[in-house]
Scaffold this motif. Sequence first.
Motif: not given
Length: 457
Positions: A142-145, A171-177
Amino acid sequence: MVRFGEDGGILGGRREHGGGGRRWFAAAAVAAMAMGTMAGCSEDRAADSATSTTTTVPASTAACAEDLLACLGRSSLGDIAPTEPSEATGEPIVLGMINQENTPLGSYPELSSATRAAIEFVNAELGGVNGRPIQLEVCNTEFSPEGSTACAQGFVQDGVPAVLGGIDVFGNGIDTLEENAIPFVGGIPVSTQSVTNDNSYQWSGGTWGATIAFANHAATEVEAEKVAIVYPEFGPITSSAEYGRTTLANLGVTDVAMVPYPITATDLSSPIQAAASNDPDAIVMLAADMGCKGAFDGFATVGVTAKVYLVGACASPAIIEEAGPEKTDGTVFNVEGPIDRSEANVDFALYQAVAEKYGDGFDPIGAGTVTFRSFMNLYRIMVGLDEADLTPAGISEALGAQVDAPSFMGHPSTCDREQLDGLPALCSPQQILAEMTGGELIQIGDWVDVGAIYGAG
């Protein structure tokens, strides 16, 4: 370095998601540019050109449609093609996908649609993985970090073995992964995390690869002594421009004008005028999507005579037809797959045939090629693993062990994290250049090894 102020009427104090309008509008523009860049990188422009007399690709697509398995056997993934079709049954293997869809600031459902078509093909005719079907769960940022992070957190909780990329500017989700050792595979590499994180694996060079290839051609083929790099000023795109400047310096070209402009700008005459003021031999223009027309118009208005380089999205048949040959002929573009029609492109023909049979109506000429490639490359990895190794660790290890492995619709990949200095996630950053001649793209030479040019990691 020349700088330009904002176009006052563009932002208008807009606010989204609780943040400043400038931040969100700029990020939306980055998403659009990234989509446009990668679409151009992967399309088979020679076959789609209104002036092309080539019929090889349509004929190949028709042949593929008659027998998808036989076509797969002739493709770059022929080593995994079964002799007979089989349908997957049993407990599904769930894969995640992070994408941006259904938002007013940009929606890219074709990325997930292309992936779903590939999965339908694999499940219906290739027997899935070890007989098990693959199930895709798509999460919309939904276009948000915050949305990016939430998507990744959900996939961590679901225990998926891998997450496919769509487009995610933040790209914040890549950090979480990465914190949970889950591989992030393919998609549109636009965020910093997508090209640098240890858990990311990309089969593209992004704007970095394009800019290095342009700089190398300008220095070695045009023998340019003065070059201007014009680019929208935003994070990864600025980084790509710097990669171009470093490449030129390494090749002995030190008279380089860096000309940034606001990413929301629509009239590009001013930055182009600034770039041309030093009478350069070549101009690298990192504009895409809506910026393509502005670039062609700006070059014509200013009367640029230098060699011009633009990302592949600007070679879109619609854009080229609208601009006309007087504005476009002689321009050099980047692509990430061969467009020389002396031999049939079986990979692309298979993709088109699968899209026709299993797709939901998405346009196969576009950025869906990127996510289709990503899944097919991941599938090749998964079918080579034992059931016990279909885990984040097992898939990551297999991805990292790839050396000159086939990449569907792309250059063979090596995921040793050393293919391009500073961008360890790029497994196949190589590019092909093509020049517009009479409305048709003509391939220039073979693959450009941008990693070797810039310096491997």
